[in-house]
Design an enzyme around this catalytic site. Structure first.
Site, PDB file in Angstrom:
ATOM      1  N   HIS A 138     -13.775  12.339  16.569  1.00  0.00           N
ATOM      2  CA  HIS A 138     -14.960  11.976  17.375  1.00  0.00           C
ATOM      3  C   HIS A 138     -15.194  12.810  18.444  1.00  0.00           C
ATOM      4  CE1 HIS A 138     -17.776   9.165  18.585  1.00  0.00           C
ATOM      5  NE2 HIS A 138     -17.272   7.974  18.593  1.00  0.00           N
ATOM      6  N   ASP A 151     -20.380  12.344  16.056  1.00  0.00           N
ATOM      7  CA  ASP A 151     -20.397  10.923  16.452  1.00  0.00           C
ATOM      8  C   ASP A 151     -20.516  10.235  15.147  1.00  0.00           C
ATOM      9  OD1 ASP A 151     -20.052  11.442  19.244  1.00  0.00           O
ATOM     10  OD2 ASP A 151     -22.002  11.681  19.363  1.00  0.00           O
TER      11      ASP A 151
END
Lengths: 414, 357, 325
Positions: A385, A389
């Site tokens: 992450h 995204d």
């Protein structure tokens, strides 16, 4: 005439190896047809046969010892031959000179070791390399150079003194006592364990999955199945199709094919696919198929087959592990539905394919909705992450599914 | 082109002159050169003329890059010396060397292709205009540093002397070369060692842009130097293919007999500038026109007619050569550019370029 | 095993090859009747006669032109340029013609020839007869470059150069002509492009060439006995092809490189060696590369001036012992 057994070069970028097991003892007959010793280095274990016929006269290096490429580790000759008659040093030099290799990649060293110690003395390139390779703290090493500068020989002396940890010898023996059985980790298990912990500690993992209809792939496999097996000598599995689809999807979503360096995402132009291979429950490796995007479906199938069969035969070299940019893990053979894979560092995402099973699927068409039986599988991706995204990852997965479902795979094979 | 036959003198002229000048016809029969050789000379003159003219046209189309030194006007020197050679004799020439390379039998597409930097070129594009070479035809190189190839030709002659092969080395150079040291070193050593080498000066009156007379202490830049090396002064009309041919024969015979080198100065004129970049503006008015009257190609056409050779034969060769030039042009244009692999080939005898292990 | 001088080894090497191959011929100034100005070719005219051993006028371009022309047509000439400084008057033939002929003609021409020349300082000849110009030749693609330091290497490498199908520049260091050394009996043919490790030590690797080799060895002994520094000494022997494998292996071992060159400082061969080691052995280097050269000046003639200019054993000891830690 006695001959030297030297530490072989396991790959272009490797300068040392660890003798893990000796398969013969002094006095045994040895031959190029049978393994003499096992050598391990980073992720590879390899059986090495004797360089010639003869009797093992001397073993110079105990199992568990790490030595430089080209170093003499044993001597073979006629039974009873004096060991002193080993090839003269001059010939020895000639023999090993081709083995001098380029040092480890500059980037990793430069970023791992500073060019000064805490006293402000310069650390030479050789010292910085040794410190980085062995995970040392320069402040624990006493320097003998001008003004206390640490020289290469100081680091080597430090390493030799036992002040620094030495690699532990491999052992396969089991300790059985009462109700427990202690199975010591082999090198590969240790490596795998270390890597998994590091990956989880480094990357915030997020799992996403899509269901894909493998009907088009199924038709292609069915159409060529027999002739493929006859021609190629192995079965055409689902995996090459997924790999091909991944390569195509990466073209549109290049940030999936990347690694993090500092506060930047370094996007890779080449697509080198890691293929996770289980070694009979005894460890996991992910050899790399380089430039996978430049291969046709058939070429990709062959390349995947090549690395996985060499992995199982213990024939991979360290070069097979370098340069991976994205990894695919396949647990499908056991019929699992979904697996949350751990990212293969320093990459930023990994895909797991699981079982493809027949399921009822609602098909939407101009005539309305109907239910059909279709082969369906789950594609699950863990991503870092920090790098991307959820939306980006989802869009990538959507594209992979689209390629799998809408490509006319059959026409690529016939 | 100036080689068209004059309209006033038609086909009848040859017949008439054959009848009228029976003395000349007789001399043709007994002539030392003979019809067969004359037609060879004629073909060679035309091959050079048309290929050079084509090279000029291809410059204008930007299909030939770099520099190039045309030999328009020098055809008789090349044709005369080459036609008198044996197949295994050796030619050495300068950067102005298209004519000498062609005259030894190198293919037109080999020459034009090299000028155009194509794979079909004699050197596959590695040498260019100034280095045309075809060892199989005895064209042992075009040397682009003034003077260098005189000692080299002398060295080749040393091989034929040492091995008693009877081969002659023939070395062509311009008037400007006579003022560089290597000229004198080579002449002296060749004379002392009595080597089978023939040095041929193509005196076209200009060293690049400067009149040779302005920078040379003697009138005949080569001829007047011959005496310094114990050689006779030989200065001939370099625009007369027959005179060149006969002179070459004598020099070769001397060389093969073991009597040493010759130095021959051929007076000629280049119709174009020194190189592609040079329009030749430094030449006095009228000079080019005067020399065009002595153009070796139409002159030889008339000579052939004078000897009673059929106009159809003369023109037939011309047409055939022109057709060959067209074909060679097409082959060259269609030829691919050289493979980049050539860059790392042939520095060493093993075919490679490695300087380290 | 016989003891020969460096100059006797030259004549031995040439004679060995002339006896075995009729195509080998030899030309140069004063090489025949006079036996060479350095007496390195004594006896060759007598044994092989004036057809194969030819005295020439003072015409360096003619000498090398003759070598080139004869090499490309079937002979294997050895040409002598009396002093390497004189290569400047015939450099056109060397650099523009001999070196490029094969490449420019797409491999149509072969150039099996050797140019022997007396190179280097130490003989009080002044700036026009003492230069060390092997680096000039090293810079030109198409030339092989050899510079032996011992009589055995002179004979073996000269034979290898004569047999080599490519042009070889053979630099004999003129101050070494009187030195003696053991030369194996019988036919001796060495291998071009191979360096020799003459001394083994763990602290520093000294690469040297020709006259700098004995000085490096002498320096290594002093470094060992007086400074406790153990030097590896590598005699490069050949600059093209360059035995980079040996150089890289020996410098990786000690982590330190010192080059000892007779060349003036700028663009001496040591610069190229240092560049290769810095490039390919960077992570094995344990300190800066040290170049010891002649300063960037023309070489002076007087004993004291010349001795203070060329790298000496003392200077090597001083520079290494000061800079090695």
């Amino acid at each position: 005439m006695a001959m030297n057994v030297i530490m072989p070069q396991l790959g272009e970028t490797v300068s040392e190896g660890t003798v893990s097991v000796w398969h013969a003892e002094v006095g045994d007959k040895v031959s190029p047809k049978t393994p003499l010793f096992d050598v391990s280095s980073d992720k590879v274990e390899m059986e090495v046969p004797a360089p010639g016929e003869g009797t093992l006269l001397e073993v110079r290096v105990e199992a568990g010892t790490t030595v430089s490429v080209g170093e003499v580790i044993a001597i073979i000759g006629k039974e009873g031959e004096a060991v002193e008659v080993v090839a003269p040093p001059a010939a020895e030099k000639k023999e090993t000179k081709a083995e001098i290799t380029a040092p480890a990649p500059a980037l990793s060293i430069a970023t791992k070791a500073s060019n000064r110690d805490s006293n402000g003395n310069p650390l030479s390139p050789a010292v910085r390399r040794l410190i980085a390779e062995n995970g040392l703290d320069p402040d624990t090493i006493s320097g003998s150079g001008a003004g206390g500068r640490i020289k290469k020989k100081d680091v080597l002396a430090h390493l030799g003194s036992g002040a620094a940890a030495k690699p532990a010898p491999r052992t396969d023996s089991l300790t059985i006592s009462g109700e427990t059985e202690v199975i010591p980790f082999n090198n590969l298990r240790k490596m795998t364990a270390e890597h998994m912990v590091r990956s989880k500690a480094t990357s915030p993992h997020v799992l996403q999955a899509v269901e894909a209809d493998f009907a088009s792939v199924g038709r292609a496999r069915q159409a060529v199945s027999t002739q493929w097996k006859e021609r190629e000598g192995f079965s055409l599995t689902w995996l090459p199709f997924v790999a091909r689809a991944v390569c195509i999807a990466i073209r549109d979503f290049q940030r999936i094919n990347a690694q993090i360096e500092g506060e930047s995402l370094v996007v890779q132009r080449r697509i080198n696919l890691g293929i996770a291979v289980d070694l009979d429950f005894d460890g996991l490796v992910a050899p790399v198929v380089k430039d996978a995007d430049r291969m046709s479906l058939s070429e990709l199938a062959r390349a995947i087959r090549d690395v996985s069969s060499r992995a199982r035969a213990n024939k991979l070299t360290p070069d097979d592990f370098t340069g991976g940019t994205y990894t695919i893990s396949n647990s499908g053979v056991f019929g699992t539905m979904i697996t949350a894979p751990i990212i293969n560092q320093p990459q930023v995402a990994i895909l797991s394919t699981d079982g493809v099973t027949k399921k009822p699927v609602v098909i939407e068409s101009e005539d309305g909705e109907s239910i059909a039986i279709r082969p369906v599988g789950v594609l699950a991706q863990s991503f870092d992450h920090r790098a991307i995204d959820g939306a980006y990852s989802a869009a990538f997965l959507h594209r992979v599914r689209e390629v799998i479902e809408t490509t006319s795979w059959k026409s690529m094979l016939t | 082109m100036a080689s068209k036959p004059k309209a006033a003198k038609g086909e009848g002229r040859a017949k008439a002159s054959r009848k009228k000048t029976s003395a000349k016809a007789k001399s043709l029969a007994n002539d030392d050169i003979g019809e067969e050789t004359r037609l060879k000379l004629w073909r060679s003159l035309l091959e050079i003329r048309h290929v050079e003219q084509r090279a000029y046209d291809l410059f204008l189309q930007n299909l030939i890059k770099g520099t190039s030194h045309l030999a328009l006007g020098h055809e008789a020197v090349a044709a005369g010396f080459a036609t008198a050679m044996e197949k295994d004799d050796w030619t050495f020439c300068t950067y102005r060397g298209h004519h000498h390379t062609l005259a030894r039998g190198a293919s037109m597409e080999g020459v034009l292709g090299e000028l155009m930097g194509r794979e079909c070129g004699l050197l596959q594009g590695k040498g260019g205009s100034m280095h045309l070479t075809s060892v199989e035809h005895g064209a042992m190189g075009s040397y682009a540093i003034i003077g260098a190839h005189l000692p080299i030709a002398m060295g080749a002659a040393w091989t034929s002397q040492y091995k008693s092969t009877g081969q002659v080395s023939v070395c062509f150079f311009g008037d400007g070369t006579t003022n560089i040291g290597a000229f004198h070193e080579a002449l002296n050593m060749a004379a002392v060692w009595k080597l089978p080498v023939v040095f041929v000066c193509e005196n076209n009156l200009y060293m690049e842009y400067t009149p040779i007379g302005d920078v040379t202490a003697v009138e005949n830049p080569a001829g007047d130097r011959a005496g310094s090396y114990g050689l006779p002064k030989i200065v001939i009309d370099g625009n007369d293919a027959d005179e060149v041919y006969r002179t070459a024969q004598e020099a070769y015979a001397k060389a093969r007999a073991g009597d040493g080198p010759s130095l021959i100065e051929c007076l000629t004129y280049r119709h174009s500038g020194h190189s592609r970049a040079d329009p030749g503006d430094y030449r006095p008015p009228g000079e080019l026109e005067a020399w065009l009257k002595k153009d070796p190609v139409p002159r030889y056409r008339d000579r052939l007619a004078d000897f009673g050779i059929d106009k159809k034969v003369i023109d037939g060769i011309d047409e055939k050569v022109m057709q060959q030039v067209e074909e060679a042009t097409e082959i060259s244009k269609a030829s691919p550019t050289p493979s980049l692999e050539l860059i790392e080939k042939d520095v060493w005898a093993d075919g490679g370029v490695a300087w380290r292990n | 095993m016989a003891e020969l001088t460096y100059r006797e080894a030259v004549a031995e090497g040439i004679a060995q090859e002339m006896r075995r191959d009729e195509d080998v011929v030899f030309l140069g100034e004063d090489i025949g009747a006079a036996g060479g100005v350095f007496k390195a070719t004594v006896g060759l005219l007598k044994e092989f006669g004036p057809v194969r051993v030819r005295d020439t006028p003072i015409s360096e371009q003619a000498i090398l032109g003759a070598a080139m022309g004869s090499a490309m047509t079937g002979l294997k000439p050895i040409a002598e340029i009396m002093f390497s400084d004189f290569l400047a008057v015939c450099w056109d033939i060397v650099a523009n013609e001999i070196a490029k002929a094969r490449y420019m003609t797409g491999g149509q021409m072969s150039m099996p020839l050797v140019i022997r020349t007396a190179n280097g300082g130490g003989s009080r000849f002044g700036a026009q007869h003492s230069q060390s110009v092997e680096n000039w030749a090293m810079m030109v693609p198409g030339l092989k470059v050899v510079a032996p330091s011992t009589p055995a290497d002179v004979k073996g490498l000269l034979a290898a150069a004569i047999r080599d199908p490519d042009p070889v520049m053979f630099f004999e260091q003129k101050s070494l002509y009187p030195i003696k050394g053991e030369v194996p009996d019988g036919e001796l043919v060495d291998e071009l492009g191979t360096a020799k490790v003459l001394r083994d030590g763990d602290d520093v690797t000294i690469c040297a060439l020709a006259a700098m080799v004995p000085r490096a060895i002498q320096a290594a002994e002093i470094l060992s006995s007086e400074h406790g520094i153990e030097a590896t000494v590598v005699d490069l022997r050949s600059l093209v092809p360059l035995d980079t494998k040996t150089i890289l292996r020996e410098t990786a071992k000690t982590g330190r490189l010192v080059t000892v060159e007779e060349n003036p400082r700028l663009c001496g061969w040591g610069a190229e060696v240092a560049s290769i080691v810095a490039d390919e052995n960077f992570w094995d280097l344990d300190g800066p590369v040290i170049r010891i050269t002649t300063p960037h000046i023309p070489l002076p003639a007087a004993d004291e001036l010349e001795d203070a200019t060329m790298p000496s054993a003392d200077r090597i000891v001083r520079e290494v012992s000061e800079k090695i830690d």
